[in-house]
Design a protein around this motif. Structure first.
Motif, PDB file in Angstrom:
ATOM      1  N   THR A  87       7.322  26.453  19.541  1.00  0.00           N
ATOM      2  CA  THR A  87       7.655  26.566  20.964  1.00  0.00           C
ATOM      3  C   THR A  87       9.074  27.060  21.188  1.00  0.00           C
ATOM      4  N   ASP A  88       9.923  27.014  20.148  1.00  0.00           N
ATOM      5  CA  ASP A  88      11.304  27.496  20.251  1.00  0.00           C
ATOM      6  C   ASP A  88      11.414  29.003  20.063  1.00  0.00           C
ATOM      7  N   TYR A  89      10.306  29.670  19.785  1.00  0.00           N
ATOM      8  CA  TYR A  89      10.339  31.098  19.462  1.00  0.00           C
ATOM      9  C   TYR A  89       9.668  31.936  20.543  1.00  0.00           C
ATOM     10  N   ASP A  90      10.180  33.174  20.664  1.00  0.00           N
ATOM     11  CA  ASP A  90       9.674  34.112  21.667  1.00  0.00           C
ATOM     12  C   ASP A  90       8.598  35.041  21.122  1.00  0.00           C
ATOM     13  N   GLY A  91       8.495  35.159  19.795  1.00  0.00           N
ATOM     14  CA  GLY A  91       7.524  36.064  19.204  1.00  0.00           C
ATOM     15  C   GLY A  91       7.308  35.756  17.738  1.00  0.00           C
ATOM     16  N   LEU A  92       6.262  36.375  17.181  1.00  0.00           N
ATOM     17  CA  LEU A  92       5.841  36.143  15.808  1.00  0.00           C
ATOM     18  C   LEU A  92       5.639  37.476  15.103  1.00  0.00           C
ATOM     19  N   VAL A  93       6.032  37.522  13.809  1.00  0.00           N
ATOM     20  CA  VAL A  93       5.805  38.693  12.969  1.00  0.00           C
ATOM     21  C   VAL A  93       5.049  38.230  11.723  1.00  0.00           C
ATOM     22  N   VAL A  94       3.927  38.914  11.420  1.00  0.00           N
ATOM     23  CA  VAL A  94       3.088  38.547  10.271  1.00  0.00           C
ATOM     24  C   VAL A  94       2.927  39.777   9.380  1.00  0.00           C
ATOM     25  N   PRO A  95       3.778  39.891   8.333  1.00  0.00           N
ATOM     26  CA  PRO A  95       3.651  41.018   7.413  1.00  0.00           C
ATOM     27  C   PRO A  95       2.415  40.898   6.534  1.00  0.00           C
ATOM     28  N   GLY A  96       2.122  41.979   5.806  1.00  0.00           N
ATOM     29  CA  GLY A  96       0.964  41.993   4.929  1.00  0.00           C
ATOM     30  C   GLY A  96       1.301  41.797   3.464  1.00  0.00           C
ATOM     31  N   GLY A  97       0.514  42.435   2.620  1.00  0.00           N
ATOM     32  CA  GLY A  97       0.602  42.219   1.182  1.00  0.00           C
ATOM     33  C   GLY A  97      -0.414  41.173   0.755  1.00  0.00           C
ATOM     34  N   ARG A  98      -0.213  40.593  -0.417  1.00  0.00           N
ATOM     35  CA  ARG A  98      -1.158  39.592  -0.908  1.00  0.00           C
ATOM     36  C   ARG A  98      -0.916  38.218  -0.323  1.00  0.00           C
ATOM     37  N   ALA A  99       0.268  37.954   0.201  1.00  0.00           N
ATOM     38  CA  ALA A  99       0.590  36.621   0.706  1.00  0.00           C
ATOM     39  C   ALA A  99      -0.401  36.099   1.750  1.00  0.00           C
ATOM     40  N   PRO A 100      -0.859  36.906   2.708  1.00  0.00           N
ATOM     41  CA  PRO A 100      -1.762  36.361   3.730  1.00  0.00           C
ATOM     42  C   PRO A 100      -3.022  35.699   3.184  1.00  0.00           C
ATOM     43  N   GLU A 101      -3.517  36.143   2.012  1.00  0.00           N
ATOM     44  CA  GLU A 101      -4.759  35.566   1.502  1.00  0.00           C
ATOM     45  C   GLU A 101      -4.613  34.091   1.178  1.00  0.00           C
TER      46      GLU A 101
END
Length: 196
Positions: free
Chosen positions: A78-92
C-alpha cells in the motif's frame, strides 16, 4: 513528482529486464525498491542474460549480481504507487511465494500501474489477476496468459493499469508506456533545432 515503485526480482531473472528499468525509472525521478522473497536488503540475486540468436528458444548466460535495496517481508504494497515485474526464469518460482502473489493482487485491486515483461506475466497469471486484460508476454508464456483469461496480442500493450512487453528488445516502447501510466511527461529535444 517521483513515484515509489516496487520491483519483484529473483535469481536468474533476466539481467537487462531488471537493470534497465531499475536504472531508467530512477533516472526520471522515481524511487524503486527491488525485493526478493527470502532475501534481505543488501543481498544480491544472480541474473541471466538471454540472447536471441535464431534458435527455437533463447540462449542463457550468467549475468550480474544485482543488489536488493529492500526486504520483501518488510514492505507494505500500500506504500507503493506502481509495480514492475521483470522476466527471465525467476517468475517460474517467484509465483510459488504467497507474499509475491498477495503483493501483485494489491496493485490490481487498487488499479495501480503495473509493468510486466517477458515471463513476468507467469506471476500475474498465478495471482489470478489477468482475466479480461489484453496483453502480451514472451510468446512461450502465451498459453498460461490465455488460460488465465486474457486476450494475447503480439505487441507492447497497455490495457487499463497494465503495460506488457515480450522481452528486453521492447524496452523503449514498454518503459515509455509505463512512464505514461505513471503520469510522466518525457520530452525529447530535436537535434536539428540545436543546430539552428
Amino acid at each position: 513528482m517521483g513515484k515509489r515503485l516496487l520491483m519483484i526480482v529473483g535469481d536468474f531473472g533476466e539481467d537487462y529486464e531488471i537493470m534497465v528499468p531499475f536504472q531508467a525509472l530512477q533516472a526520471v525521478g522515481h524511487e524503486v525498491d527491488a525485493v526478493c522473497p527470502e532475501r534481505e536488503a543488501g543481498e544480491a540475486v544472480k541474473t541471466a542474460i538471454h540472447d536471441f540468436r535464431g534458435d527455437q528458444t533463447y540462449l542463457e548466460e550468467r549475468g550480474h549480481d544485482f543488489e536488493l535495496n529492500a526486504t520483501m517481508r518488510d514492505v507494505d504494497p500500500t506504500d507503493y504507487d506502481g509495480l514492475v515485474v521483470p522476466g527471465g526464469r525467476a517468475p517460474e518460482y517467484l509465483r510459488t511465494h504467497e507474499i509475491v502473489l498477495d503483493a501483485v493482487r494489491h496493485f490490481f485491486e487498487a488499479g495501480k500501474p503495473v509493468a510486466a515483461l517477458c515471463h513476468g506475466p507467469q506471476i500475474l497469471a498465478a495471482a489470478g489477476v489477468l482475466d479480461g486484460y489484453e496483453m502480451t508476454s514472451y510468446p512461450a508464456v502465451r498459453p498460461e496468459c490465455e488460460a488465465a483469461g486474457c486476450s494475447w496480442v503480439d505487441e507492447v500493450t497497455t490495457d487499463g493499469n497494465l503495460v506488457t512487453g515480450q522481452a528486453w528488445p521492447d524496452h523503449p516502447e514498454w518503459i515509455a508506456q509505463y512512464l505514461d501510466l505513471l503520469g510522466d511527461e518525457v520530452s525529447h529535444a530535436d537535434p536539428a533545432a540545436a543546430d539552428d
